[in-house]
Each structure stands twice: as C-alpha cells, then as structure tokens.
Design a protein around this motif. Sequence first.
Motif, PDB file in Angstrom:
ATOM      1  N   LEU A  69      51.982   1.063  67.055  1.00 13.85           N
ATOM      2  CA  LEU A  69      52.758   0.590  65.909  1.00 13.85           C
ATOM      3  C   LEU A  69      52.092  -0.626  65.258  1.00 13.85           C
ATOM      4  CD1 LEU A  69      56.415   0.958  67.217  1.00 13.85           C
ATOM      5  CD2 LEU A  69      55.137   2.513  65.720  1.00 13.85           C
ATOM      6  N   LYS A  70      51.546  -1.513  66.081  1.00  9.55           N
ATOM      7  CA  LYS A  70      50.865  -2.692  65.536  1.00  9.55           C
ATOM      8  C   LYS A  70      49.622  -2.272  64.761  1.00  9.55           C
ATOM      9  CE  LYS A  70      49.293  -7.306  66.579  1.00  9.55           C
ATOM     10  NZ  LYS A  70      49.287  -8.377  67.555  1.00  9.55           N
ATOM     11  N   LYS A  71      48.864  -1.361  65.338  1.00  9.23           N
ATOM     12  CA  LYS A  71      47.658  -0.857  64.677  1.00  9.23           C
ATOM     13  C   LYS A  71      48.006  -0.225  63.331  1.00  9.23           C
ATOM     14  CE  LYS A  71      43.974   2.502  65.251  1.00  9.23           C
ATOM     15  NZ  LYS A  71      43.673   3.765  65.873  1.00  9.23           N
ATOM     16  N   ASP A  72      49.116   0.514  63.292  1.00 14.08           N
ATOM     17  CA  ASP A  72      49.555   1.186  62.060  1.00 14.08           C
ATOM     18  C   ASP A  72      50.403   0.290  61.165  1.00 14.08           C
ATOM     19  OD1 ASP A  72      48.250   3.403  63.027  1.00 14.08           O
ATOM     20  OD2 ASP A  72      50.079   4.432  63.676  1.00 14.08           O
ATOM     21  N   GLU A  73      50.577  -0.974  61.580  1.00 17.76           N
ATOM     22  CA  GLU A  73      51.347  -1.972  60.839  1.00 17.76           C
ATOM     23  C   GLU A  73      52.776  -1.522  60.537  1.00 17.76           C
ATOM     24  OE1 GLU A  73      49.089  -3.406  57.491  1.00 17.76           O
ATOM     25  OE2 GLU A  73      47.473  -4.118  58.798  1.00 17.76           O
ATOM     26  N   LYS A  74      53.403  -0.867  61.515  1.00 16.57           N
ATOM     27  CA  LYS A  74      54.811  -0.477  61.407  1.00 16.57           C
ATOM     28  C   LYS A  74      55.629  -1.685  61.837  1.00 16.57           C
ATOM     29  CE  LYS A  74      53.992   3.811  60.319  1.00 16.57           C
ATOM     30  NZ  LYS A  74      54.200   4.276  58.980  1.00 16.57           N
ATOM     31  N   ASN A 124      59.234  -2.232  61.048  1.00 15.91           N
ATOM     32  CA  ASN A 124      60.680  -2.071  61.190  1.00 15.91           C
ATOM     33  C   ASN A 124      60.950  -1.105  62.333  1.00 15.91           C
ATOM     34  OD1 ASN A 124      61.428  -3.811  59.103  1.00 15.91           O
ATOM     35  ND2 ASN A 124      61.219  -2.209  57.582  1.00 15.91           N
ATOM     36  N   VAL A 125      61.471  -1.644  63.425  1.00 16.82           N
ATOM     37  CA  VAL A 125      61.623  -0.864  64.650  1.00 16.82           C
ATOM     38  C   VAL A 125      63.043  -0.986  65.194  1.00 16.82           C
ATOM     39  CG1 VAL A 125      60.810  -0.600  67.039  1.00 16.82           C
ATOM     40  CG2 VAL A 125      59.181  -1.211  65.241  1.00 16.82           C
ATOM     41  N   VAL A 149      61.041  -8.382  74.037  1.00 18.47           N
ATOM     42  CA  VAL A 149      60.501  -9.595  73.409  1.00 18.47           C
ATOM     43  C   VAL A 149      59.220  -9.264  72.647  1.00 18.47           C
ATOM     44  CG1 VAL A 149      59.506 -11.879  73.845  1.00 18.47           C
ATOM     45  CG2 VAL A 149      61.550 -11.150  75.089  1.00 18.47           C
ATOM     46  N   ARG A 150      58.364  -8.444  73.251  1.00 17.56           N
ATOM     47  CA  ARG A 150      57.119  -8.069  72.594  1.00 17.56           C
ATOM     48  C   ARG A 150      57.389  -7.371  71.254  1.00 17.56           C
ATOM     49  NH1 ARG A 150      52.298  -4.088  74.789  1.00 17.56           N
ATOM     50  NH2 ARG A 150      51.136  -4.094  72.839  1.00 17.56           N
ATOM     51  N   PHE A 151      58.298  -6.388  71.254  1.00 14.97           N
ATOM     52  CA  PHE A 151      58.630  -5.696  70.006  1.00 14.97           C
ATOM     53  C   PHE A 151      59.197  -6.677  68.975  1.00 14.97           C
ATOM     54  CE2 PHE A 151      58.535  -1.602  72.342  1.00 14.97           C
ATOM     55  CZ  PHE A 151      57.800  -0.853  71.431  1.00 14.97           C
ATOM     56  N   HIS A 152      60.087  -7.551  69.425  1.00 16.21           N
ATOM     57  CA  HIS A 152      60.689  -8.542  68.532  1.00 16.21           C
ATOM     58  C   HIS A 152      59.608  -9.410  67.877  1.00 16.21           C
ATOM     59  CE1 HIS A 152      63.323 -11.704  67.033  1.00 16.21           C
ATOM     60  NE2 HIS A 152      62.587 -12.573  67.706  1.00 16.21           N
ATOM     61  N   LEU A 153      58.726  -9.969  68.684  1.00 16.43           N
ATOM     62  CA  LEU A 153      57.673 -10.852  68.169  1.00 16.43           C
ATOM     63  C   LEU A 153      56.690 -10.099  67.280  1.00 16.43           C
ATOM     64  CD1 LEU A 153      56.983 -13.014  71.352  1.00 16.43           C
ATOM     65  CD2 LEU A 153      58.236 -13.686  69.278  1.00 16.43           C
ATOM     66  N   GLN A 154      56.359  -8.886  67.672  1.00 18.43           N
ATOM     67  CA  GLN A 154      55.414  -8.086  66.904  1.00 18.43           C
ATOM     68  C   GLN A 154      55.974  -7.746  65.518  1.00 18.43           C
ATOM     69  OE1 GLN A 154      53.236  -5.039  69.117  1.00 18.43           O
ATOM     70  NE2 GLN A 154      53.769  -3.577  67.517  1.00 18.43           N
ATOM     71  N   CYS A 155      57.230  -7.329  65.473  1.00 17.85           N
ATOM     72  CA  CYS A 155      57.857  -7.015  64.183  1.00 17.85           C
ATOM     73  C   CYS A 155      57.945  -8.259  63.309  1.00 17.85           C
ATOM     74  CB  CYS A 155      59.244  -6.407  64.389  1.00 17.85           C
ATOM     75  SG  CYS A 155      59.198  -4.734  65.042  1.00 17.85           S
ATOM     76  N   GLU A 156      58.295  -9.376  63.933  1.00 17.14           N
ATOM     77  CA  GLU A 156      58.388 -10.646  63.207  1.00 17.14           C
ATOM     78  C   GLU A 156      57.019 -11.040  62.641  1.00 17.14           C
ATOM     79  OE1 GLU A 156      59.395 -14.474  65.321  1.00 17.14           O
ATOM     80  OE2 GLU A 156      61.367 -13.939  64.498  1.00 17.14           O
ATOM     81  N   GLU A 157      55.989 -10.901  63.460  1.00 16.93           N
ATOM     82  CA  GLU A 157      54.623 -11.229  63.047  1.00 16.93           C
ATOM     83  C   GLU A 157      54.184 -10.375  61.850  1.00 16.93           C
ATOM     84  OE1 GLU A 157      50.292 -10.254  64.910  1.00 16.93           O
ATOM     85  OE2 GLU A 157      51.727 -11.176  66.274  1.00 16.93           O
ATOM     86  N   LEU A 158      54.617  -9.118  61.818  1.00 18.16           N
ATOM     87  CA  LEU A 158      54.251  -8.207  60.737  1.00 18.16           C
ATOM     88  C   LEU A 158      55.210  -8.297  59.541  1.00 18.16           C
ATOM     89  CD1 LEU A 158      53.300  -5.063  62.873  1.00 18.16           C
ATOM     90  CD2 LEU A 158      51.726  -6.566  61.614  1.00 18.16           C
ATOM     91  N   GLY A 159      56.164  -9.249  59.606  1.00 14.64           N
ATOM     92  CA  GLY A 159      57.090  -9.448  58.505  1.00 14.64           C
ATOM     93  C   GLY A 159      58.222  -8.435  58.450  1.00 14.64           C
ATOM     94  N   GLY A 160      58.520  -7.836  59.590  1.00 12.21           N
ATOM     95  CA  GLY A 160      59.569  -6.822  59.636  1.00 12.21           C
ATOM     96  C   GLY A 160      60.758  -7.233  60.470  1.00 12.21           C
TER      97      GLY A 160
END
Length: 176
Positions: A100-105, A107-108, A127-138
């Motif tokens: 998902l990070k690679k594909d810049e998704k 909103n999860v 926590v990882r999903f939360h931070l990753q989505c936040e980092e990508l602006g989602g």
Amino acid sequence: MKCYEITGCGKEQQKSCFVYKNFQNNINDMENISCWVLKKGSVGECSNDQIKCDHCPYYAAMNEQSITVKFDEHENVIIECRGTLNTIRSSALGKVADKLKKDEKNNVILDLSSVSNIYSCGLSMIVRFHLQCEELGGTFVLVGATGYVMVALKTTSFDRFIKQAQDMEEALRCFG
C-alpha cells in the motif's frame, strides 16, 4: 487439477499443506476447481485482481482465519481480518502495508469485526497503518472492534488516537 500439481509441491510440502491434508481423501471436491487460489495469486498480495469470494467453500476452507484486501470504487482500501491477529497475520499485514505504501494508498479501513483476539504485534500493525496513512496524507480507520480487541485498544490507549467506526458505512464517511 489439484493445487499441489500447479505449484509443484513435493511430498514434504504436501504434508504441511492445509488444502492437501483436508481434500486428499475427497478428490472429487478438488476436481475442476475454479477459484482465486489457482487463478489470481497468493495470499498477502494486494491487487484488484485478487477479489476473493467469501461464498466459495474452497476459499473458506483455505482461509477461515485470514486477511482479505479489497478496494472500493474510490480506491479506498478495506482490509478484513478473521480469527486471531497473531504473529503470522501481522506479518501478512506488514506485506500489505508495504504494498500500500509503494502504491501510495492512503485511505485504509481495517475491519476487525471478525477478530477474536489480538497480540501485541497486531497492535503494532495498527500503529504502523495509522502512521503510514498519516504520512501519505490520508486516513486510517478501525471498524468493528469488540470484546477482547476493544479492551486491548482501550488498555493501550489506542482508542484515543486511532479513528474508530461502528460499521463500514460510518468508516467510509471518515474519508469524506
């Protein structure tokens, strides 16, 4: 055609294979199987081609406690977990997160409505999903947490910073 014929599994691999062990005495159940396992790819990969049919008995037998990744019409990602969110499933979720990070998704939704227990590694994936989505602006949303899972979220104070929804409709509204 059996799955081990397609994958080329040897006798040792067949001994540890859930499908082989459970269908070897029911060869007729294995004949002419037409399903995502044989046609679409492996568990843990995430693509629009891998929409898994929850009504398929072969899929249900293979993945009664698994992770399913789907995309809605707006390309929001919906991850459904079943059973216990343990080390193995957390590892699979990690692969999903990488993709998902690679594909810049960004909103999860993580659907925990069918999760009965969660280990610390499962909590760290949240926590990882939360931070990753936040980092990508989602936005990252948990949906359907109840019972022990909800207790674990409250005990760790995750419920204070992780968005939660009661159902999928409410979760999708969070993407507004």
